[in-house]
Scaffold this motif. Sequence first.
Motif, mmCIF file in Angstrom:
data_model
loop_
_atom_site.group_PDB
_atom_site.id
_atom_site.type_symbol
_atom_site.label_atom_id
_atom_site.label_comp_id
_atom_site.label_asym_id
_atom_site.label_seq_id
_atom_site.Cartn_x
_atom_site.Cartn_y
_atom_site.Cartn_z
ATOM 1 N N GLY A 28 -7.990 -15.718 1.014
ATOM 2 C CA GLY A 28 -9.171 -15.617 0.156
ATOM 3 C C GLY A 28 -8.963 -16.410 -1.123
ATOM 4 O O GLY A 28 -7.993 -17.160 -1.270
ATOM 5 N N SER A 29 -9.877 -16.256 -2.068
ATOM 6 C CA SER A 29 -9.743 -16.970 -3.341
ATOM 7 C C SER A 29 -10.045 -16.037 -4.505
ATOM 8 O O SER A 29 -10.910 -15.149 -4.404
ATOM 9 N N LEU A 30 -9.345 -16.258 -5.604
ATOM 10 C CA LEU A 30 -9.480 -15.429 -6.801
ATOM 11 C C LEU A 30 -10.731 -15.823 -7.576
ATOM 12 O O LEU A 30 -11.006 -17.018 -7.770
ATOM 13 N N VAL A 31 -11.487 -14.830 -8.026
ATOM 14 C CA VAL A 31 -12.670 -15.050 -8.871
ATOM 15 C C VAL A 31 -12.341 -14.537 -10.267
ATOM 16 O O VAL A 31 -11.966 -13.374 -10.441
ATOM 17 N N THR A 32 -12.473 -15.403 -11.277
ATOM 18 C CA THR A 32 -12.161 -15.004 -12.654
ATOM 19 C C THR A 32 -13.335 -15.307 -13.583
ATOM 20 O O THR A 32 -14.150 -16.186 -13.307
ATOM 21 N N CYS A 33 -13.385 -14.570 -14.674
ATOM 22 C CA CYS A 33 -14.288 -14.900 -15.779
ATOM 23 C C CYS A 33 -13.691 -14.354 -17.058
ATOM 24 O O CYS A 33 -12.772 -13.520 -17.033
ATOM 25 N N SER A 34 -14.189 -14.829 -18.186
ATOM 26 C CA SER A 34 -13.674 -14.421 -19.490
ATOM 27 C C SER A 34 -14.822 -13.949 -20.374
ATOM 28 O O SER A 34 -15.867 -14.604 -20.448
ATOM 29 N N VAL A 56 -18.059 -3.638 -17.318
ATOM 30 C CA VAL A 56 -18.522 -2.984 -16.094
ATOM 31 C C VAL A 56 -19.602 -3.838 -15.423
ATOM 32 O O VAL A 56 -19.611 -3.998 -14.191
ATOM 33 N N THR A 57 -20.494 -4.400 -16.231
ATOM 34 C CA THR A 57 -21.544 -5.265 -15.691
ATOM 35 C C THR A 57 -20.951 -6.479 -14.999
ATOM 36 O O THR A 57 -21.389 -6.878 -13.912
ATOM 37 N N ALA A 58 -19.929 -7.086 -15.622
ATOM 38 C CA ALA A 58 -19.273 -8.251 -15.021
ATOM 39 C C ALA A 58 -18.579 -7.865 -13.716
ATOM 40 O O ALA A 58 -18.623 -8.614 -12.724
ATOM 41 N N ALA A 59 -17.952 -6.697 -13.686
ATOM 42 C CA ALA A 59 -17.272 -6.241 -12.468
ATOM 43 C C ALA A 59 -18.263 -6.052 -11.336
ATOM 44 O O ALA A 59 -18.014 -6.455 -10.183
ATOM 45 N N ARG A 60 -19.406 -5.444 -11.631
ATOM 46 C CA ARG A 60 -20.426 -5.252 -10.601
ATOM 47 C C ARG A 60 -20.972 -6.589 -10.105
ATOM 48 O O ARG A 60 -21.228 -6.771 -8.911
ATOM 49 N N ALA A 81 -23.890 -13.003 -4.542
ATOM 50 C CA ALA A 81 -24.903 -13.856 -5.161
ATOM 51 C C ALA A 81 -24.602 -14.110 -6.632
ATOM 52 O O ALA A 81 -24.720 -15.238 -7.126
ATOM 53 N N THR A 82 -24.217 -13.055 -7.353
ATOM 54 C CA THR A 82 -23.907 -13.224 -8.779
ATOM 55 C C THR A 82 -22.478 -13.688 -8.997
ATOM 56 O O THR A 82 -22.187 -14.335 -10.003
ATOM 57 N N ALA A 83 -21.566 -13.371 -8.069
ATOM 58 C CA ALA A 83 -20.175 -13.815 -8.212
ATOM 59 C C ALA A 83 -20.101 -15.330 -8.301
ATOM 60 O O ALA A 83 -19.305 -15.878 -9.077
ATOM 61 N N ARG A 84 -20.922 -16.025 -7.535
ATOM 62 C CA ARG A 84 -20.920 -17.488 -7.573
ATOM 63 C C ARG A 84 -21.359 -18.014 -8.930
ATOM 64 O O ARG A 84 -20.927 -19.086 -9.355
ATOM 65 N N LYS A 85 -22.238 -17.269 -9.603
ATOM 66 C CA LYS A 85 -22.740 -17.719 -10.906
ATOM 67 C C LYS A 85 -21.683 -17.572 -12.001
ATOM 68 O O LYS A 85 -21.557 -18.421 -12.879
ATOM 69 N N ILE A 86 -20.933 -16.484 -11.970
ATOM 70 C CA ILE A 86 -20.043 -16.203 -13.095
ATOM 71 C C ILE A 86 -18.610 -16.684 -12.865
ATOM 72 O O ILE A 86 -17.815 -16.710 -13.801
ATOM 73 N N ALA A 87 -18.288 -17.082 -11.631
ATOM 74 C CA ALA A 87 -16.923 -17.510 -11.324
ATOM 75 C C ALA A 87 -16.503 -18.683 -12.198
ATOM 76 O O ALA A 87 -17.173 -19.718 -12.237
#
Length: 375
Positions: free
Chosen positions: A181-187, A238-242, A248-254
Motif C-alpha cells: 500500500g502507500s502512506l497518506v500524509t497531511c500537515s 478528527v475531521t482530517a482523519a475522517r 474521495a477526500t483522501a485524494r484531495k488532502i494527500a
Amino acid sequence: MSAALAGVSVLVTGGSGFVGHRIVQMLLEEEDDLGELRIMDKTLSAPLLHICERFQRKVKLLEGDVRDTEFLTRACRGVDLVIHTAAIIDPTGHISQETMMSINLHGTERLLECCVQSNVWFFIYTSSIEAVGPNTSADPIVNGHEELVYESTLGFCYGESKQLAERAVLRANGRELQNGGSLVTCSLRPTYIFGEGSQFLQLHLDQALQNGGVFHRISKKEALANPVYVGNVAWAHVTAARAMKDPATARKIAGHVYYVCDDTPHMSYSDLNHALGRELGLGVERRLAMPYPLLYLLASIMEVASFLLRPFFRFVPPLTRHLLILLNTTFTFSYKKAHRDMGYKPRYSWEVARRLTSAWMASILPQRREELKIR
C-alpha cells in the motif's frame, strides 16, 4: 462529508500535551466504534489518565520517547492512523538546538519510517504557523493561504524544526508500505492556540496578578493575530482523519498542508489576554513598556550578552528579537482550504470558546494567587 473512524486503530503521540489530550478526548467522545486507541507520551499526565478512565473503551497507554526507534516500532505495530502532536514548544530559547531538532525533526523522521515498516496507512502532523514565520524582516501576512509565497527566513530553532519536520511529512506522502500500500500524509498548521490548560495563558495570568491585575502589553494593538481555540484544533484533526478514511477526500488532502484557525476575532496577543480575562476584572496596559525600536535594541543587546557569556554559563534572555517580532507582526490566515478539501468548520464559536477559557482561568485564580503569595 467524511466517513467516521469505525474500526480504525489510532496512535496519538504527545497525548498528555495541550492539543494531544484534547484530540484524545474528542476521539473518545465522537467515535463510538473506534478501534484501539493508543496514547503515547514521555510522561502520562493525570488529566489524560482521568479522561481515559471516563470511557470504557479499548485504550492503550504508552510511555516512551519519540527518539526511541524500538519503542516507536512497537507503538506503530497494528495501527492504521498516527496523529503526531508530540513536540517541544520553546519560544524563548531555553531548550538547546540539538535537543529541539532531535525531538521535533529527527523524532518525526523516525516515526515516519516506523509507519512505513509497520504498514500504517495514514499520518496527520501537527505543525505550526511558526513553520512559516514571521520572518526576520517582520513581513506581515493578512488572511494568508497555503499557496502564498512568503520569504521564510526564520530566525529561531523551534520554527525551523517544525518547518523541516513538516517537509519530511509531506515528502513521505505516497511512500510504499511493506504490504504494497502507500502512506497518506497531511500537515495541519494551527495559528496561536488558546483555551483551557494553556501554559502560555497561565503564564500571562500569573504576570497580570503580579502586576496588580493588569496584563502586560507584550504586543502592539495593531499587530493582529487570529488565535484559534484548542477545541477547534482538535476537531480539525478528527475531521482530517475522517477525510483520510474516505477515498474521495483522501485524494484531495494527500500531501497537503492546511492552516487551522476559526472565527475568533483578529486581535493582538495582549488584547486576546484581556478579552479572556476582562470578566475576571483584569485589565491590560495601554502601550508597550517602551517604543518598539528600543525594545528591539534591548533584545539585541541581551542576545549578544548571552553569546559572550556562553563559555562561562548559560544565560537565556527573557526577550529575544524573534519573540518580539513574533508578538508584534500582523500574521493572519484563512481556513478556506481546510473547509473546501476536508469539510472543516469550527465546532466552537468565539463566544463559547471565550466563556470556557475564562471559566478555566477563574477556576485556577485562587491557586495562582496562593502560589504567587498575592492577596
